[in-house]
Design a protein around this motif. Structure first.
Motif, PDB file in Angstrom:
ATOM      1  N   GLY A   1       0.788  -1.222   0.000  1.00  0.00           N
ATOM      2  CA  GLY A   1       0.000   0.000   0.000  1.00  0.00           C
ATOM      3  C   GLY A   1       0.823   1.275   0.000  1.00  0.00           C
ATOM      4  O   GLY A   1       0.280   2.373   0.150  1.00  0.00           O
ATOM      5  N   ILE A   2       2.161   1.155  -0.191  1.00  0.00           N
ATOM      6  CA  ILE A   2       3.075   2.300  -0.180  1.00  0.00           C
ATOM      7  C   ILE A   2       3.769   2.378  -1.533  1.00  0.00           C
ATOM      8  O   ILE A   2       4.192   1.354  -2.079  1.00  0.00           O
ATOM      9  CB  ILE A   2       4.123   2.137   0.944  1.00  0.00           C
ATOM     10  CG1 ILE A   2       3.441   2.159   2.320  1.00  0.00           C
ATOM     11  CG2 ILE A   2       5.183   3.221   0.869  1.00  0.00           C
ATOM     12  CD1 ILE A   2       4.384   1.843   3.456  1.00  0.00           C
ATOM     13  N   TRP A   3       3.916   3.566  -2.080  1.00  0.00           N
ATOM     14  CA  TRP A   3       4.606   3.711  -3.355  1.00  0.00           C
ATOM     15  C   TRP A   3       6.052   3.265  -3.219  1.00  0.00           C
ATOM     16  O   TRP A   3       6.756   3.664  -2.285  1.00  0.00           O
ATOM     17  CB  TRP A   3       4.562   5.156  -3.854  1.00  0.00           C
ATOM     18  CG  TRP A   3       3.223   5.575  -4.367  1.00  0.00           C
ATOM     19  CD1 TRP A   3       2.343   6.447  -3.791  1.00  0.00           C
ATOM     20  CD2 TRP A   3       2.603   5.111  -5.575  1.00  0.00           C
ATOM     21  NE1 TRP A   3       1.213   6.563  -4.555  1.00  0.00           N
ATOM     22  CE2 TRP A   3       1.336   5.750  -5.662  1.00  0.00           C
ATOM     23  CE3 TRP A   3       2.973   4.226  -6.586  1.00  0.00           C
ATOM     24  CZ2 TRP A   3       0.453   5.530  -6.712  1.00  0.00           C
ATOM     25  CZ3 TRP A   3       2.101   4.000  -7.633  1.00  0.00           C
ATOM     26  CH2 TRP A   3       0.861   4.646  -7.693  1.00  0.00           C
ATOM     27  N   ASN A   4       6.498   2.440  -4.147  1.00  0.00           N
ATOM     28  CA  ASN A   4       7.870   1.964  -4.173  1.00  0.00           C
ATOM     29  C   ASN A   4       8.656   2.805  -5.175  1.00  0.00           C
ATOM     30  O   ASN A   4       8.398   2.748  -6.383  1.00  0.00           O
ATOM     31  CB  ASN A   4       7.901   0.490  -4.590  1.00  0.00           C
ATOM     32  CG  ASN A   4       9.303  -0.071  -4.599  1.00  0.00           C
ATOM     33  OD1 ASN A   4      10.082   0.161  -3.682  1.00  0.00           O
ATOM     34  ND2 ASN A   4       9.639  -0.828  -5.633  1.00  0.00           N
ATOM     35  N   PHE A   5       9.604   3.584  -4.672  1.00  0.00           N
ATOM     36  CA  PHE A   5      10.424   4.462  -5.504  1.00  0.00           C
ATOM     37  C   PHE A   5      11.868   3.973  -5.461  1.00  0.00           C
ATOM     38  O   PHE A   5      12.679   4.427  -4.637  1.00  0.00           O
ATOM     39  CB  PHE A   5      10.336   5.909  -5.013  1.00  0.00           C
ATOM     40  CG  PHE A   5       8.975   6.541  -5.167  1.00  0.00           C
ATOM     41  CD1 PHE A   5       8.104   6.132  -6.177  1.00  0.00           C
ATOM     42  CD2 PHE A   5       8.568   7.559  -4.322  1.00  0.00           C
ATOM     43  CE1 PHE A   5       6.853   6.728  -6.336  1.00  0.00           C
ATOM     44  CE2 PHE A   5       7.323   8.166  -4.472  1.00  0.00           C
ATOM     45  CZ  PHE A   5       6.459   7.747  -5.484  1.00  0.00           C
ATOM     46  N   PRO A   6      12.236   3.038  -6.325  1.00  0.00           N
ATOM     47  CA  PRO A   6      13.567   2.428  -6.254  1.00  0.00           C
ATOM     48  C   PRO A   6      14.634   3.269  -6.935  1.00  0.00           C
ATOM     49  O   PRO A   6      14.342   4.095  -7.805  1.00  0.00           O
ATOM     50  CB  PRO A   6      13.371   1.125  -7.025  1.00  0.00           C
ATOM     51  CG  PRO A   6      12.343   1.488  -8.064  1.00  0.00           C
ATOM     52  CD  PRO A   6      11.401   2.460  -7.391  1.00  0.00           C
ATOM     53  N   LEU A   7      15.888   3.057  -6.534  1.00  0.00           N
ATOM     54  CA  LEU A   7      16.982   3.484  -7.389  1.00  0.00           C
ATOM     55  C   LEU A   7      16.941   2.637  -8.651  1.00  0.00           C
ATOM     56  O   LEU A   7      16.398   1.526  -8.644  1.00  0.00           O
ATOM     57  CB  LEU A   7      18.313   3.341  -6.668  1.00  0.00           C
ATOM     58  CG  LEU A   7      18.507   4.308  -5.491  1.00  0.00           C
ATOM     59  CD1 LEU A   7      19.780   3.984  -4.737  1.00  0.00           C
ATOM     60  CD2 LEU A   7      18.518   5.757  -5.970  1.00  0.00           C
ATOM     61  N   GLN A   8      17.503   3.134  -9.739  1.00  0.00           N
ATOM     62  CA  GLN A   8      17.251   2.526 -11.050  1.00  0.00           C
ATOM     63  C   GLN A   8      18.540   2.164 -11.773  1.00  0.00           C
ATOM     64  O   GLN A   8      19.604   2.729 -11.516  1.00  0.00           O
ATOM     65  CB  GLN A   8      16.429   3.504 -11.897  1.00  0.00           C
ATOM     66  CG  GLN A   8      15.078   3.835 -11.276  1.00  0.00           C
ATOM     67  CD  GLN A   8      14.452   5.077 -11.889  1.00  0.00           C
ATOM     68  OE1 GLN A   8      15.132   6.013 -12.286  1.00  0.00           O
ATOM     69  NE2 GLN A   8      13.143   5.085 -11.968  1.00  0.00           N
ATOM     70  N   MET A   9      18.419   1.218 -12.695  1.00  0.00           N
ATOM     71  CA  MET A   9      19.538   0.827 -13.533  1.00  0.00           C
ATOM     72  C   MET A   9      19.626   1.768 -14.731  1.00  0.00           C
ATOM     73  O   MET A   9      18.654   1.938 -15.467  1.00  0.00           O
ATOM     74  CB  MET A   9      19.362  -0.613 -14.012  1.00  0.00           C
ATOM     75  CG  MET A   9      19.165  -1.619 -12.883  1.00  0.00           C
ATOM     76  SD  MET A   9      20.470  -1.561 -11.646  1.00  0.00           S
ATOM     77  CE  MET A   9      21.893  -2.022 -12.631  1.00  0.00           C
TER      78      MET A   9
ATOM     79  N   LEU B   1      23.652   1.364 -11.013  1.00  0.00           N
ATOM     80  CA  LEU B   1      22.602   1.918 -10.171  1.00  0.00           C
ATOM     81  C   LEU B   1      22.729   3.440 -10.078  1.00  0.00           C
ATOM     82  O   LEU B   1      23.832   3.993 -10.050  1.00  0.00           O
ATOM     83  CB  LEU B   1      22.703   1.297  -8.779  1.00  0.00           C
ATOM     84  CG  LEU B   1      21.447   1.314  -7.906  1.00  0.00           C
ATOM     85  CD1 LEU B   1      20.334   0.507  -8.554  1.00  0.00           C
ATOM     86  CD2 LEU B   1      21.774   0.750  -6.521  1.00  0.00           C
ATOM     87  N   SER B   2      21.590   4.113 -10.004  1.00  0.00           N
ATOM     88  CA  SER B   2      21.548   5.580 -10.072  1.00  0.00           C
ATOM     89  C   SER B   2      21.891   6.240  -8.736  1.00  0.00           C
ATOM     90  O   SER B   2      21.113   7.014  -8.175  1.00  0.00           O
ATOM     91  CB  SER B   2      20.155   6.035 -10.539  1.00  0.00           C
ATOM     92  OG  SER B   2      19.149   5.526  -9.661  1.00  0.00           O
ATOM     93  N   MET B   3      23.086   5.954  -8.242  1.00  0.00           N
ATOM     94  CA  MET B   3      23.561   6.543  -6.984  1.00  0.00           C
ATOM     95  C   MET B   3      25.060   6.768  -7.070  1.00  0.00           C
ATOM     96  O   MET B   3      25.802   5.945  -7.601  1.00  0.00           O
ATOM     97  CB  MET B   3      23.223   5.642  -5.797  1.00  0.00           C
ATOM     98  CG  MET B   3      23.779   6.135  -4.471  1.00  0.00           C
ATOM     99  SD  MET B   3      23.249   5.155  -3.052  1.00  0.00           S
ATOM    100  CE  MET B   3      21.733   6.022  -2.613  1.00  0.00           C
TER     101      MET B   3
END
Length: 409
Positions: free
Chosen positions: A272-280, A291-293
């Protein structure tokens, strides 16, 4: 004041990876028409909205935080109109959010103002707790006062509080990076939901009681109610999301940004929570992605050291900048999926990652259709959309140009 140690290289958050396949009020009753005249009765007066804020600062708790009215510069999320192309959201986020001697918090806050960018600052609660009171922190599975990051000095705490105040007034979001930054053994990946609840409760307590804990008499309160402002976080080393999500849900969070290594697609909800991942993101000159970090570019370029070969700094900076821009262009000209970028206030490898982020911010944030925003603003926008439209957007490949007239109806 390092945020991530080299031990994080063993976690899933580093290394080059291949592509993973209402107003209220009362209205008086209308008088009955007169029997002796055809003149219609005047319309009733419009309802008077109940004010939500009287313009006065309301100090909360021990005076560490306050309520000063609605946050400035918060756009009203609008539902996509038929055939409308989605905005290109870009989120620059910062783990730790400590203003140290290098003044990076203030540097990027000012850059945000100059480039129409609002950001998310994930504050580590320990950066508002003086070392003399360190035993107030009871980390899960560790002794009181233990931490994998340094406690801030009193001057750094004062500087951080000042930057948090200014950042919020600029429209930025203050999230949480929790407290002790424990990774690997006995870190967040091994914590139960109850232990995560304790870690989160303590993070809120340190921010809302810094005046008591520090004894500062000359520092004004933060201009927001952190118990309401706090709606999302990122776990240290991107560990432990499975057990963290129920703790965040219980606290009323709207999103979590702790998931690593996902492709650039439109977000979904977990628990029920938006998942905002770091991305490839595409890695220049390689068939793999990264990864975008900032830390992950460092791990790919200089391995276990944050002070690699200076002769390679220009090349590494160019690689980092071009990777971020390639990820941006892929979705900007394709699916319009949001781009999520994670950073730390660090001078790793001569500050090249900070310069790369500055260059990217200046390049993209003023482009047509681009919105550089906080994670909370992305959640606001997503919640305003038709779920069926979002389902259609999720079917797009990141680089796939879309027929918006067909997708957005």
């Amino acid at each position: 004041m390092g945020v991530l140690g080299t031990s994080a290289l063993a976690t899933g958050c580093s290394g080059t990876q291949s592509r993973p396949t209402a107003a209220t009020g009362t209205t008086p009753s209308t008088p009955a028409p007169s029997a002796t005249t055809d003149t219609p009765a005047p319309p009733p007066p419009a309802p008077t909205p109940t004010p939500t804020w009287d313009g006065q600062v309301k100090v909360l708790g021990d005076g560490s935080t306050s309520y000063t009215g609605p946050q400035p510069k918060q756009p009203t999320p609008e539902k996509l109109k038929p055939g409308e192309k989605p905005p290109q959201f870009v989120v620059f986020s910062w783990d730790g959010a400590l203003e140290g001697d290098d003044r990076m918090f203030s540097r990027f806050r000012k850059l945000g103002v100059e480039n129409n960018a609002q950001m998310t600052f994930f504050l580590s609660g320990l950066y508002t707790l003086p070392k003399s009171r360190s035993t107030l922190y009871k980390p899960p599975q560790h002794k009181p006062g233990d931490a994998s990051i340094d406690y801030a000095t009193d001057p750094h705490i004062k500087d951080t509080l000042e930057q948090l105040r200014l950042a919020w007034q600029d429209g930025n979001e203050v999230g949480t990076h929790f407290n002790g930054h424990f990774c690997n053994a006995k870190g967040g990946g091994e914590w139960s939901t109850e232990e995560w609840k304790s870690e989160l409760d303590q993070a809120v307590s340190f921010v809302t009681n810094w005046k008591t804990n520090t004894g500062f008499k000359d520092v004004p309160p933060l201009p927001f109610d952190y118990t309401k402002e706090l709606v999302g976080g990122r776990a240290p080393c991107l560990e432990g999301q499975k057990n963290l999500l129920p703790a965040e849900k219980a606290a009323g969070f709207r999103y979590d940004a702790s998931s690593p290594g996902e492709f650039q697609v439109w977000p979904v909800k977990k628990e029920g929570i938006w998942n905002f991942p770091l991305q490839m993101l595409p890695y220049p000159g390689r068939s793999t992605q990264s990864l975008s970090m900032d830390f992950n570019f460092l791990a790919n370029q200089s391995g276990n050291t944050t002070t690699g070969d200076p002769k390679k700094y220009d090349t590494w900076e160019k690689e980092t900048r071009e990777s971020y821009l390639a990820g941006f262009e892929r979705v900007y000209n394709g699916s319009r999926a949001p781009l999520f970028i994670g950073n730390h206030f660090e001078s790793w490898n001569g500050g090249i990652y900070m310069q790369a982020i500055e260059d990217v911010m200046k390049n993209v944030c003023k482009r047509e259709g681009v919105r550089c925003v906080s994670f909370r603003q992305v959640a606001d926008w997503l919640d305003a959309q038709d779920p069926k439209v979002l389902d259609q957007l999720r079917q797009l490949d990141p680089a796939q140009p879309a027929d918006w007239s067909r997708l957005v109806r």
